[in-house]
Design a protein around this motif. Structure first.
Motif, PDB file in Angstrom:
ATOM      1  N   ASP A 191       4.196  17.966  44.137  1.00 42.88           N
ATOM      2  CA  ASP A 191       3.508  18.778  45.144  1.00 42.88           C
ATOM      3  C   ASP A 191       4.081  20.191  45.266  1.00 42.88           C
ATOM      4  N   ARG A 192       5.061  20.526  44.423  1.00 43.97           N
ATOM      5  CA  ARG A 192       5.589  21.893  44.410  1.00 43.97           C
ATOM      6  C   ARG A 192       4.459  22.822  44.019  1.00 43.97           C
ATOM      7  N   ARG A 193       4.293  23.886  44.744  1.00 44.40           N
ATOM      8  CA  ARG A 193       3.232  24.841  44.443  1.00 44.40           C
ATOM      9  C   ARG A 193       3.804  26.020  43.680  1.00 44.40           C
ATOM     10  N   PRO A 194       3.408  26.167  42.408  1.00 46.81           N
ATOM     11  CA  PRO A 194       3.860  27.349  41.680  1.00 46.81           C
ATOM     12  C   PRO A 194       3.204  28.584  42.273  1.00 46.81           C
ATOM     13  N   PRO A 195       3.821  29.754  42.117  1.00 50.11           N
ATOM     14  CA  PRO A 195       3.220  30.965  42.647  1.00 50.11           C
ATOM     15  C   PRO A 195       1.918  31.264  41.908  1.00 50.11           C
ATOM     16  N   VAL A 196       0.979  31.874  42.605  1.00 49.45           N
ATOM     17  CA  VAL A 196      -0.292  32.209  41.975  1.00 49.45           C
ATOM     18  C   VAL A 196      -0.548  33.700  42.070  1.00 49.45           C
ATOM     19  N   ALA A 197      -1.259  34.208  41.124  1.00 51.81           N
ATOM     20  CA  ALA A 197      -1.717  35.586  41.129  1.00 51.81           C
ATOM     21  C   ALA A 197      -3.215  35.557  40.900  1.00 51.81           C
ATOM     22  N   VAL A 198      -3.901  36.616  41.260  1.00 46.91           N
ATOM     23  CA  VAL A 198      -5.338  36.661  41.074  1.00 46.91           C
ATOM     24  C   VAL A 198      -5.640  37.512  39.851  1.00 46.91           C
ATOM     25  N   HIS A 199      -6.368  36.918  38.881  1.00 43.87           N
ATOM     26  CA  HIS A 199      -6.796  37.610  37.670  1.00 43.87           C
ATOM     27  C   HIS A 199      -8.318  37.505  37.597  1.00 43.87           C
TER      28      HIS A 199
ATOM     29  N   ARG B  66      16.799  27.698  36.870  1.00 51.15           N
ATOM     30  CA  ARG B  66      16.622  26.333  36.379  1.00 51.15           C
ATOM     31  C   ARG B  66      15.140  25.989  36.308  1.00 51.15           C
ATOM     32  N   ILE B  67      14.772  25.198  35.301  1.00 51.64           N
ATOM     33  CA  ILE B  67      13.367  24.855  35.059  1.00 51.64           C
ATOM     34  C   ILE B  67      12.896  23.834  36.093  1.00 51.64           C
ATOM     35  N   VAL B  68      11.819  24.194  36.814  1.00 51.88           N
ATOM     36  CA  VAL B  68      11.233  23.264  37.775  1.00 51.88           C
ATOM     37  C   VAL B  68       9.798  22.899  37.405  1.00 51.88           C
ATOM     38  N   CYS B  69       9.169  23.702  36.544  1.00 55.32           N
ATOM     39  CA  CYS B  69       7.784  23.444  36.116  1.00 55.32           C
ATOM     40  C   CYS B  69       7.604  23.889  34.671  1.00 55.32           C
ATOM     41  N   ILE B  70       6.709  23.217  33.982  1.00 55.36           N
ATOM     42  CA  ILE B  70       6.251  23.684  32.667  1.00 55.36           C
ATOM     43  C   ILE B  70       4.727  23.764  32.730  1.00 55.36           C
ATOM     44  N   TYR B  71       4.154  24.657  31.922  1.00 51.49           N
ATOM     45  CA  TYR B  71       2.706  24.777  31.875  1.00 51.49           C
ATOM     46  C   TYR B  71       2.281  25.264  30.496  1.00 51.49           C
ATOM     47  N   SER B  72       1.021  25.022  30.169  1.00 54.59           N
ATOM     48  CA  SER B  72       0.459  25.464  28.897  1.00 54.59           C
ATOM     49  C   SER B  72       0.276  26.975  28.929  1.00 54.59           C
TER      50      SER B  72
ATOM     51  N   LYS C  78     -10.451  27.877  29.928  1.00 53.88           N
ATOM     52  CA  LYS C  78     -10.812  27.146  31.143  1.00 53.88           C
ATOM     53  C   LYS C  78     -10.899  25.661  30.818  1.00 53.88           C
ATOM     54  N   PRO C  79     -10.270  24.812  31.602  1.00 48.62           N
ATOM     55  CA  PRO C  79     -10.321  23.368  31.333  1.00 48.62           C
ATOM     56  C   PRO C  79     -11.732  22.810  31.514  1.00 48.62           C
ATOM     57  N   ILE C  80     -12.054  21.806  30.720  1.00 48.33           N
ATOM     58  CA  ILE C  80     -13.327  21.109  30.889  1.00 48.33           C
ATOM     59  C   ILE C  80     -13.227  20.217  32.126  1.00 48.33           C
ATOM     60  N   LYS C  81     -12.112  19.501  32.231  1.00 48.68           N
ATOM     61  CA  LYS C  81     -11.914  18.610  33.374  1.00 48.68           C
ATOM     62  C   LYS C  81     -11.617  19.454  34.615  1.00 48.68           C
ATOM     63  N   GLN C  82     -12.405  19.262  35.652  1.00 55.62           N
ATOM     64  CA  GLN C  82     -12.239  20.043  36.874  1.00 55.62           C
ATOM     65  C   GLN C  82     -11.981  19.167  38.102  1.00 55.62           C
ATOM     66  N   ASP C  83     -12.095  17.860  37.949  1.00 54.37           N
ATOM     67  CA  ASP C  83     -11.943  16.970  39.102  1.00 54.37           C
ATOM     68  C   ASP C  83     -11.560  15.585  38.604  1.00 54.37           C
ATOM     69  N   GLY C  84     -11.164  14.701  39.516  1.00 52.55           N
ATOM     70  CA  GLY C  84     -10.848  13.328  39.165  1.00 52.55           C
ATOM     71  C   GLY C  84      -9.448  13.156  38.603  1.00 52.55           C
ATOM     72  N   PHE C  85      -8.483  13.932  39.095  1.00 49.45           N
ATOM     73  CA  PHE C  85      -7.108  13.872  38.606  1.00 49.45           C
ATOM     74  C   PHE C  85      -6.305  12.807  39.362  1.00 49.45           C
ATOM     75  N   GLU C  86      -5.223  12.371  38.725  1.00 50.20           N
ATOM     76  CA  GLU C  86      -4.273  11.470  39.380  1.00 50.20           C
ATOM     77  C   GLU C  86      -3.618  12.218  40.556  1.00 50.20           C
ATOM     78  N   PRO C  87      -3.040  11.499  41.519  1.00 52.75           N
ATOM     79  CA  PRO C  87      -2.440  12.172  42.683  1.00 52.75           C
ATOM     80  C   PRO C  87      -1.388  13.236  42.320  1.00 52.75           C
ATOM     81  N   ASP C  88      -0.554  12.975  41.299  1.00 56.14           N
ATOM     82  CA  ASP C  88       0.454  13.971  40.912  1.00 56.14           C
ATOM     83  C   ASP C  88      -0.172  15.245  40.362  1.00 56.14           C
TER      84      ASP C  88
END
Length: 196
Positions: free
Chosen positions: A171-179, A130-136, A141-151
């Motif tokens: 606050d769900r943490r998606p799994p991360v890999a190192v690239h 079941r879908i719990v997250c979506i992402y681009s 690399k994003p230009i915006k690096q700080d100053g995000f809303e709490p979510d």
């Protein structure tokens, strides 16, 4: 008899005085080249500023659309309890028309296109199918690096837009890999149930 200057050029009369004719070739051409160079550099600067401004607008649009998806996932999850627990959709189209409901129930108005890649394709993180997250799907690399809303606080210092995972709960943490030494969202679809 005409007078000649030392260089051998004919002498011209200007305002009643004798003035030697001096060649000034090349200076106007150099001035024109320099002026064209300045125009080209200023045009390049304008294009770069415009591209940065456009990308910042697309980032804001991605944050808005991601928030819409997060709210739709939350609404779907809370919409119907199965066995005392809410469930997430199996496909994004379930957010447009909830198959669990007898009447038409929409959690999302439409499947938005990803403003960064300009396609209606999204990366999905699944939990128990079941879908719990979506992402681009963008690797930029994003230009915006700080100053995000709490979510969206987990987006701080993201290596790519793929790391901007819009999850429910936020606050769900998606799994991360190192690239290349930088953490990045895993391309894998299925994630494990977190242990409590």
């Amino acid at each position: 008899m005409a007078q000649r200057s030392v260089s051998g050029d004919p002498v011209r009369k200007a305002c009643g005085s004798v003035v030697p004719y001096v060649r000034q070739t090349g200076f106007a051409y150099l001035f024109l080249l320099f002026t064209l160079l300045l125009f080209a550099l200023s045009a390049l600067l304008v294009v770069e500023v415009d591209a940065t401004h456009s990308r910042r607008e697309r980032e804001q649009e991605l944050l808005f659309i991601g928030g819409q998806f997060r709210a739709a996932l939350r609404s779907y999850h809370r919409g119907s309890l199965v066995g005392g627990q809410g469930e997430y959709p199996r496909e994004l189209v379930n957010l447009l028309s909830d198959p669990r409901s007898q009447t038409l129930r929409r959690h999302l108005r439409k499947i938005y296109r990803d403003p960064i890649v300009s396609k209606a394709e999204w990366g999905l993180l699944l939990q128990n199918g079941r879908i719990v997250c979506i992402y681009s799907l963008s690797e930029l690399k994003p230009i915006k690096q700080d100053g995000f809303e709490p979510d969206d606080a987990s987006f701080k210092h993201a290596a790519s837009y793929r790391d901007w995972a819009f999850c429910d709960p936020a606050d769900r943490r998606p799994p991360v890999a190192v690239h290349d030494g930088q953490p990045s969202a895993m391309p894998a679809k299925e994630i494990e149930e977190p242990e409590k």
